[in-house]
Design a protein around this motif. Structure first.
Motif, PDB file in Angstrom:
ATOM      1  N   UNK A  23       0.882  -1.253  -0.085  1.00  0.00           N
ATOM      2  CA  UNK A  23       0.123  -0.051   0.035  1.00  0.00           C
ATOM      3  C   UNK A  23       0.853   1.305   0.058  1.00  0.00           C
ATOM      4  N   UNK A  24       2.035   1.192   0.702  1.00  0.00           N
ATOM      5  CA  UNK A  24       2.968   2.330   0.882  1.00  0.00           C
ATOM      6  C   UNK A  24       3.400   2.552  -0.613  1.00  0.00           C
ATOM      7  N   UNK A  25       3.817   1.422  -1.181  1.00  0.00           N
ATOM      8  CA  UNK A  25       4.591   1.642  -2.406  1.00  0.00           C
ATOM      9  C   UNK A  25       3.652   2.279  -3.419  1.00  0.00           C
ATOM     10  N   UNK A  27       0.813   3.914  -2.801  1.00  0.00           N
ATOM     11  CA  UNK A  27       0.543   5.452  -2.602  1.00  0.00           C
ATOM     12  C   UNK A  27       1.734   6.432  -2.809  1.00  0.00           C
ATOM     13  N   UNK A  28       2.826   6.036  -2.517  1.00  0.00           N
ATOM     14  CA  UNK A  28       4.131   6.882  -2.922  1.00  0.00           C
ATOM     15  C   UNK A  28       4.211   6.882  -4.323  1.00  0.00           C
ATOM     16  N   UNK A  31       1.972   9.463  -5.547  1.00  0.00           N
ATOM     17  CA  UNK A  31       2.729  10.954  -5.350  1.00  0.00           C
ATOM     18  C   UNK A  31       3.822  11.315  -6.190  1.00  0.00           C
ATOM     19  N   UNK A  32       4.543  10.191  -6.474  1.00  0.00           N
ATOM     20  CA  UNK A  32       5.741  10.660  -7.303  1.00  0.00           C
ATOM     21  C   UNK A  32       5.367  11.198  -8.654  1.00  0.00           C
ATOM     22  N   UNK A  34       2.570  12.788  -9.276  1.00  0.00           N
ATOM     23  CA  UNK A  34       2.209  13.929  -9.048  1.00  0.00           C
ATOM     24  C   UNK A  34       3.399  15.046  -9.188  1.00  0.00           C
ATOM     25  N   UNK A  35       4.597  14.658  -8.763  1.00  0.00           N
ATOM     26  CA  UNK A  35       5.938  15.388  -8.837  1.00  0.00           C
ATOM     27  C   UNK A  35       6.142  15.602 -10.463  1.00  0.00           C
ATOM     28  N   UNK A  38       4.414  17.857 -12.486  1.00  0.00           N
ATOM     29  CA  UNK A  38       4.989  19.292 -12.508  1.00  0.00           C
ATOM     30  C   UNK A  38       6.042  19.238 -13.397  1.00  0.00           C
ATOM     31  N   UNK A  39       6.870  18.020 -13.292  1.00  0.00           N
ATOM     32  CA  UNK A  39       8.118  18.079 -14.080  1.00  0.00           C
ATOM     33  C   UNK A  39       7.747  18.289 -15.619  1.00  0.00           C
ATOM     34  N   UNK A  42       6.324  21.896 -16.420  1.00  0.00           N
ATOM     35  CA  UNK A  42       7.460  22.771 -16.782  1.00  0.00           C
ATOM     36  C   UNK A  42       7.921  22.550 -18.242  1.00  0.00           C
ATOM     37  N   UNK A  43       8.240  21.301 -18.580  1.00  0.00           N
ATOM     38  CA  UNK A  43       8.793  21.272 -19.734  1.00  0.00           C
ATOM     39  C   UNK A  43       7.719  21.668 -20.930  1.00  0.00           C
ATOM     40  N   UNK A 145      12.659  13.674 -23.310  1.00  0.00           N
ATOM     41  CA  UNK A 145      12.389  13.298 -21.936  1.00  0.00           C
ATOM     42  C   UNK A 145      11.164  12.272 -21.933  1.00  0.00           C
TER      43      UNK A 145
END
Lengths: 205, 615
Positions: A23-25, A27-28, A31-32, A34-35, A38-39, A42-43, A145
């Motif tokens: 579950x942590x993996x 969810x994490x 979230x990743x 989500x980051x 943004x990446x 920006x591109x 990218x």
């Protein structure tokens, strides 16, 4: 019934969420992503800001061949579907089908990469290199990218197939497959935006 | 060796503290050199009395970069590692391995940046690295060190942010609902969210700088169609949230220290949570207030000005809640409380000048003057450092199992506090009197001489304060052992021994409300009610992989940086010119990633008998 199959029967219906680590993996990883949004945001913003700065180099409408890009799009979107089949097979505990569908996904990923490499090669040939103009730099940064993400995904899923072969499906491998499929869908969604913003908008004006 | 492989969040917290503290001192020495240079004006024959302009630029750049990225951030991560899992009643963080990776990438990024002092040119571009100043035309390898060093360190921050988000969402103890979480945990949560959305933008910007410099791309090079203002937008859409990444955990620490030493519950808990979330949101809406004079136009300036002022509302909520918390409390002025109470007026002053700067027409006056320098030092030193010091004195016993000396603590407080105001208060006036920032010297008799002299004296007071803190830390090694609950605390971390055992909680606690431990104490109990029977505890195994993964990136950084560089030895030229160094560095990282993926870490268990033996 072999040992491995007996083990599969004990596996819960959604093995990727069976343990706290799993579950942590998951969810994490959301979230990743989500980051990552943004990446890529920006591109994209950079590309939109710089796409008019073509200097003496070729413009997007001169370069882009929509037929080729449409083929690449078709291949990549299909691979998203096959990765869904893979996760479904995982939920049905059908390891053989899981590996087959992951394999098809990897093959389609290779197909996409092949087209992209051909495309870039062709562009450089007609004078659209990374250093030609601000437009070309931002184009290669964004599309390249994304391509690098596809390449990483192909390697990753390929490695997972080998792991499945060796270790079988269990509560450790299942979350890995699940997040790899999330990653793959994410790449596809980004491509839809690239197709629209880079290629369609570039072709039309 | 143990420290290279640890995945224990408490040990990683200590590593962050050690590295962050080291860089804090490096950055502090750089600050002293800056102030020493500005102590006296230019000599009669036009000579600078201490540093030349180039060296000054380098020291100033490294001071800002070091303090933000290599001191404040890691100290905050150190606190989060030391406190958050304990406060939510968790045995561990969600990703112990990634936690260690986060530390090592930060560490190697910071080392890479500072190696520039010995191997190449030092970054001389300001911590904002504005294009085209950071481009090839105007700066040497220093910019590469900046871009690549921060890139590597940034990976660590992003990884840490995700780790804490998942830890707080998934690993809270039974009964620990979101609205029962201590405020430090809440602020760490929101901060991690900001990190998640701010740092990728920085990563892209740094990639652009590197591409421009190393591979002749044209992102910020105006001559080939690039756009230098684009860098400013990218930098500040990261850079503005960054200051909230720093200040929110500081707010959180204050919100823990004040109630503890005022013997009252935190006033307006839910409004504090709301204000924190609102600040987190607004932090992304205001980046262009750093660019009022760029020429964005009146409308954009006005919108960003108003958006900026909006932040004063949730911040004001917080300030009043803190005041009402101590109002009528039974206040104990420990060192931590001194720092915490002095934080309030100091930070408010920084906030007020912030609102002044948010008025675009006024900003055209204040812009690039010492008024701005005074403002952000009031926020960052008066806000973050004062509250970090409060937090350090408060949580030190829990982290290290030893008490810090209170008398020395008070000495350090007064030296630092007086020194701080002496240094920076007068800089507001220096700014209003027209002294520009970023200059390495100034003409005598313009009315700035005395004020600069006073400001430098203040800096030495601050340095003395820091030295006293260091002495305190060193003697605390042999200082009195800390009890489990030295301050009569309110939150879960005080319900377990100091320093906390590697598994944190023998049995997960049952949380019945806000200030969980305090509730139990009010019911006459000595410890938390367990939520589960005693059982074996699963622990992750230590791993050296994070260290080598980061080392690989470190080596690759050098490889890319010097790929176009002319060395005297042909052999070394070939290694760098053909990207062999860069590729082998990346290969080390990828091999480590591969190993991590292939070998499943089953960890180990601490058995019940062992737990009982420890009592």
């Amino acid at each position: 019934m072999s040992h491995a199959e007996a083990h599969l029967d004990k596996l819960p219906p959604e093995p990727e969420k069976a343990t706290l680590e799993g579950r942590n993996k998951v969810l994490g990883f959301w979230l990743f992503l989500g980051g990552e949004t943004v990446l890529f945001g920006t591109l994209f913003a950079t590309f939109l800001a710089l796409r008019g700065s073509v200097l003496d180099g070729p413009t997007g409408s001169e370069l882009f061949d929509l037929k080729l890009v449409a083929a690449a799009t078709f291949i990549l979107l299909t691979s998203s579907l096959t990765s869904v089949f893979a996760v479904q097979a995982m939920h049905h505990k059908n390891v053989k089908n899981l590996m087959i569908w992951l394999g098809v996904t990897v093959l389609l990923g290779f197909g996409f990469l092949g087209l992209e490499i051909y495309e870039f090669y062709h562009y450089v040939d007609v004078g659209h290199g990374f250093t030609t103009s601000a437009f070309s730099s931002s184009f290669y940064a964004l599309v390249g990218f994304h391509g690098a993400h596809v390449a990483l995904g192909v390697l990753w899923i390929g490695l997972l197939i080998i792991q499945l072969k060796v270790k079988g499906l269990n509560t450790i491998t299942a979350p890995k497959i699940y997040v790899a499929s999330l990653y793959w869908h994410f790449i596809d969604v980004v491509w839809v935006f690239i197709f629209t913003i880079v290629y369609l908008m570039g072709k039309v004006g | 060796m143990d420290w290279l492989t640890t995945v224990d969040h408490k040990k990683i917290g200590i590593l962050y503290f050690a590295a962050g503290g080291f860089f804090f001192i490096v950055g502090g020495i750089e600050a002293l050199l800056i102030r020493l240079q500005l102590m006296f004006p230019m000599g009669a024959n036009g000579e600078s009395w201490f540093l030349d302009g180039q060296t000054y630029n380098e020291i100033m750049t490294m001071h800002g970069t070091t303090m933000i990225f290599l001191a404040a951030m890691p100290l905050i991560f150190g606190l989060m590692n030391a406190v958050v899992p304990l406060q939510i009643g968790a045995r561990d963080v969600a990703f112990p391995f990634l936690n260690s990776l986060g530390f090592w990438t930060f560490f190697f990024g910071g080392v890479l940046l500072n190696i520039s002092w010995f191997t190449g040119t030092v970054p001389d571009i300001g911590w904002t690295a504005y294009a085209p100043l950071s481009g090839e035309e105007f700066s040497g390898t220093g910019s590469d060190y900046y871009a690549i060093g921060l890139q590597i360190a940034g990976i660590g921050t992003l990884v840490g942010g995700i780790n804490f988000l998942v830890t707080i969402i998934n690993m809270r103890a039974p009964g620990m609902t979101f609205m029962r979480m201590p405020l430090f945990t809440w602020t760490s949560f929101i901060t991690s969210g900001i990190i998640l959305f701010a740092f990728p933008a920085l990563a892209v910007g740094l990639i652009y700088i590197s591409f421009d410099r190393l591979f002749d791309a044209n992102f910020f090079v105006t001559a080939t169609g690039g756009n230098a203002v684009l860098w400013e937008h990218i930098f500040w859409i990261f850079g503005h949230p960054e200051v909230y990444i720093l200040i929110l955990p500081a707010f959180g620490a204050i919100s823990e220290v004040l109630p503890t030493f005022a013997r009252k519950r935190l006033f307006g808990y839910s409004s504090m949570v709301f204000a924190t979330a609102l600040i987190g949101f607004l932090s992304f809406m205001v980046w262009a207030h750093h660019m009022f004079t760029v020429g964005m136009g009146d409308i954009a300036n006005a919108l960003f000005g108003v958006a900026t002022m909006l932040i004063a509302i949730p911040t004001g909520i917080k300030v009043f809640n803190w005041l009402f918390t101590i109002w009528g409390g039974n206040i104990q002025f420990t060192t931590a409380m001194l720092y915490a109470t002095s934080f309030i007026p100091t930070f408010v002053m920084g906030g007020v000048t912030g609102v002044m700067l948010a008025i675009p027409p006024a900003d055209f006056q204040f812009h690039d003057s010492y008024f701005v320098v005074a403002h952000f030092h009031y926020v960052i030193v008066g806000g973050i450092v004062l509250s970090l010091l409060a937090a350090v004195y408060y949580w030190w016993p829990k982290m290290f199992g030893r008490m810090l000396n209170e008398t020395l603590g008070k000495w350090s407080f007064w030296l630092f506090f007086i020194g701080f105001h002496l240094t920076f208060f007068i800089q507001h006036f220096l700014g209003l009197w027209g002294m520009p920032r970023r200059v390495f010297t100034y003409l005598p008799n313009q009315g700035w001489d005395t004020a600069n002299f006073v400001s430098t004296i203040g800096a030495f007071f601050m340095a003395a304060g820091v030295i006293v803190i260091l002495i305190n830390v060193i003697i605390s090694i042999k200082g009195p052992k800390a009890p489990a609950d030295p301050w009569d605390g309110r939150t879960l971390e005080w319900s377990i021994p100091s320093p906390s055992p590697e598994y944190n909680f023998k049995q997960l606690p049952l949380v019945r409300g806000l200030d969980a431990f305090w509730l139990e104490k009010m019911d006459g109990k000595k410890e938390m009610t367990p939520a589960e029977p005693l059982g074996p505890i699963h622990m992750p195994s230590p791993s050296i992989l994070p260290f080598f993964m980061s080392l690989g990136l470190f080596i690759a950084g050098f490889g890319f940086m010097y790929r176009g560089y002319e060395f005297e030895s042909m052999f070394i030229n070939n290694l760098f010119g053909n990207n062999i160094i860069a590729i082998s560095g990346l290969a080390i990282t990828f091999v480590c990633m591969f190993l991590r993926s292939v070998y499943d870490d089953h960890g180990y268990h601490i058995e019940v008998e062992e737990l009982q033996k420890e009592g």
